[in-house]
Enzyme design. Structure first.
Site, PDB file in Angstrom:
ATOM      1  N   ASP A 108     -39.820  -5.278  51.303  1.00  0.00           N
ATOM      2  CA  ASP A 108     -38.497  -5.057  51.896  1.00  0.00           C
ATOM      3  C   ASP A 108     -38.114  -3.580  51.944  1.00  0.00           C
ATOM      4  O   ASP A 108     -38.793  -2.727  51.344  1.00  0.00           O
ATOM      5  CB  ASP A 108     -37.443  -5.864  51.120  1.00  0.00           C
ATOM      6  CG  ASP A 108     -37.637  -5.774  49.607  1.00  0.00           C
ATOM      7  OD1 ASP A 108     -38.275  -4.818  49.140  1.00  0.00           O
ATOM      8  OD2 ASP A 108     -37.152  -6.666  48.891  1.00  0.00           O
ATOM      9  N   ASP A 177     -29.890 -13.470  40.704  1.00  0.00           N
ATOM     10  CA  ASP A 177     -29.430 -14.686  41.389  1.00  0.00           C
ATOM     11  C   ASP A 177     -30.596 -15.535  41.894  1.00  0.00           C
ATOM     12  O   ASP A 177     -30.409 -16.467  42.665  1.00  0.00           O
ATOM     13  CB  ASP A 177     -28.498 -14.322  42.553  1.00  0.00           C
ATOM     14  CG  ASP A 177     -29.189 -13.439  43.600  1.00  0.00           C
ATOM     15  OD1 ASP A 177     -30.393 -13.131  43.433  1.00  0.00           O
ATOM     16  OD2 ASP A 177     -28.526 -13.061  44.586  1.00  0.00           O
ATOM     17  N   HIS A 179     -33.200 -14.387  43.717  1.00  0.00           N
ATOM     18  CA  HIS A 179     -33.832 -13.993  44.987  1.00  0.00           C
ATOM     19  C   HIS A 179     -35.224 -13.417  44.777  1.00  0.00           C
ATOM     20  O   HIS A 179     -35.538 -12.876  43.724  1.00  0.00           O
ATOM     21  CB  HIS A 179     -32.927 -13.047  45.798  1.00  0.00           C
ATOM     22  CG  HIS A 179     -32.814 -11.646  45.297  1.00  0.00           C
ATOM     23  ND1 HIS A 179     -31.620 -11.083  44.918  1.00  0.00           N
ATOM     24  CD2 HIS A 179     -33.732 -10.669  45.148  1.00  0.00           C
ATOM     25  CE1 HIS A 179     -31.823  -9.828  44.548  1.00  0.00           C
ATOM     26  NE2 HIS A 179     -33.100  -9.553  44.674  1.00  0.00           N
ATOM     27  N   GLU A 184     -31.842 -13.790  49.745  1.00  0.00           N
ATOM     28  CA  GLU A 184     -30.711 -14.174  48.899  1.00  0.00           C
ATOM     29  C   GLU A 184     -30.546 -15.696  48.898  1.00  0.00           C
ATOM     30  O   GLU A 184     -31.081 -16.383  49.766  1.00  0.00           O
ATOM     31  CB  GLU A 184     -29.432 -13.519  49.440  1.00  0.00           C
ATOM     32  CG  GLU A 184     -29.436 -11.994  49.352  1.00  0.00           C
ATOM     33  CD  GLU A 184     -29.156 -11.460  47.941  1.00  0.00           C
ATOM     34  OE1 GLU A 184     -29.604 -12.109  46.959  1.00  0.00           O
ATOM     35  OE2 GLU A 184     -28.515 -10.415  47.818  1.00  0.00           O
TER      36      GLU A 184
END
Ligand code: GLP
Length: 301
Positions: A108, A177, A179, A184
């Protein structure tokens, strides 16, 4: 239990382990074939420390690169893989681990950050890995955060992964979280490389990588979960208490787009390497340790 043949005094083949019978070896080989055809394996490996976990991951990567010098590696950023990258650099320097023919694809990049920006993943990779090993600059790929045509850039990224023959081994960290990459919660489990909007939580988690007062970008380009699931092998690293809950949800909870890392249950060969702190919310740690300590010889390669 000892084999009947051995207990009756028949000679054992020298390559048999002390507790293996021919039948067990046959079953092992058969299951190996079956594994390659249809098994989906998530192996949970708990190491005493972050350092030990990083060394183990580095050994797995080094073994791939030695076996396949033109290996295609999927790389991650963040604080998690730093120890792993340090060890790969050391192996290159001191043991001649050769990345000359390797190709890399990063997961990314932030939209709007130039490659020279200190918080960009281009900068991160250059500083923490590329300049310490001999990978050819033309063989490294990171999504272009400055692209004027993001959908075309994403499509081209997927095409270059395919053209390279696919990713042999993908390194992953995990967000607090759940990811992976920048997928996400609520990302499609079939998603491909695309633009994503970060959650406030991820922006806050990543703020320490930015100068004080500087805004963390809202948008990123990330490989999709579907892209990650197509890689041949995954090493997901998770360290520290901060990741314990996300890892427990990913490993022992239901597979759900709300915990993107849980999609790795659909990966054909995923290894999750944790330190003790990151494993504290898991329920079956004894079992994971038992499995790791008692791996049959044929599975250890
Ligand atoms: C970012 C990266 C992820 C990484 C995550 C965790 O969101 N895009 O690839 O896994 O951060 O970061 P850290 O390793 O710093 O905890």
């Amino acid at each position: 239990m000892h084999s009947g043949a051995a207990s009756q005094g028949h000679p054992r083949a020298s390559w048999l382990g002390p507790r293996q019978t021919m039948l067990e070896v046959f079953i092992a080989l058969l299951s190996c074939v079956v594994c390659r055809i249809c098994a989906f394996v998530m192996e949970v490996i708990i190491q005493p420390s972050q350092e030990a976990a990083s060394l183990l991951a580095a050994k797995m990567i080094a073994s791939l690169v030695r076996r396949k010098p033109a290996a295609v590696l999927g790389l991650a950023t963040g604080s998690t893989p730093l120890g792993l990258y340090r060890e790969l650099a050391r192996m290159h320097r001191e043991e001649g681990l050769d990345f000359q023919r390797a190709t890399t694809f990063n997961l990314d990049e932030y939209v709007g950050l130039a490659p020279g920006h200190p918080a960009s993943y281009h900068h991160f990779m250059r500083e923490n890995l590329f300049r310490h090993i001999n990978v050819a600059p033309g063989n490294t790929h990171i999504p272009d955060g400055l692209s004027c045509d993001i959908p075309a850039t994403c499509e081209a990224y997927e095409a270059s992964i395919r053209a390279a023959g696919g990713i042999d081994l993908q390194i992953l960290g995990i967000g607090s979280d759940g990811h992976i990459g920048f997928n996400e919660p609520a990302s499609s489990l079939a998603s491909r490389t695309r633009i994503k909007t970060l959650t406030p939580r991820t922006r806050a988690d990543n703020a320490p990588f930015f100068a004080q007062g500087e805004e963390v970008p809202h948008h990123v380009i990330t490989m999709g979960i579907g892209t990650i699931l197509e890689t041949r092998q995954v090493l997901l690293l998770g360290f520290g208490l901060k990741k314990a809950e996300a890892l427990a949800a990913a490993i022992e909870g239901p597979v759900s787009p709300m915990v993107p890392a849980s999609a790795l249950h659909f990966h054909p060969r995923a290894h999750v390497i944790l330190d003790e702190a990151a494993a504290t919310r898991l329920e079956r740690t004894d079992y994971y340790r038992h499995v790791f300590d008692n791996k049959p010889v044929w599975q250890k390669q």
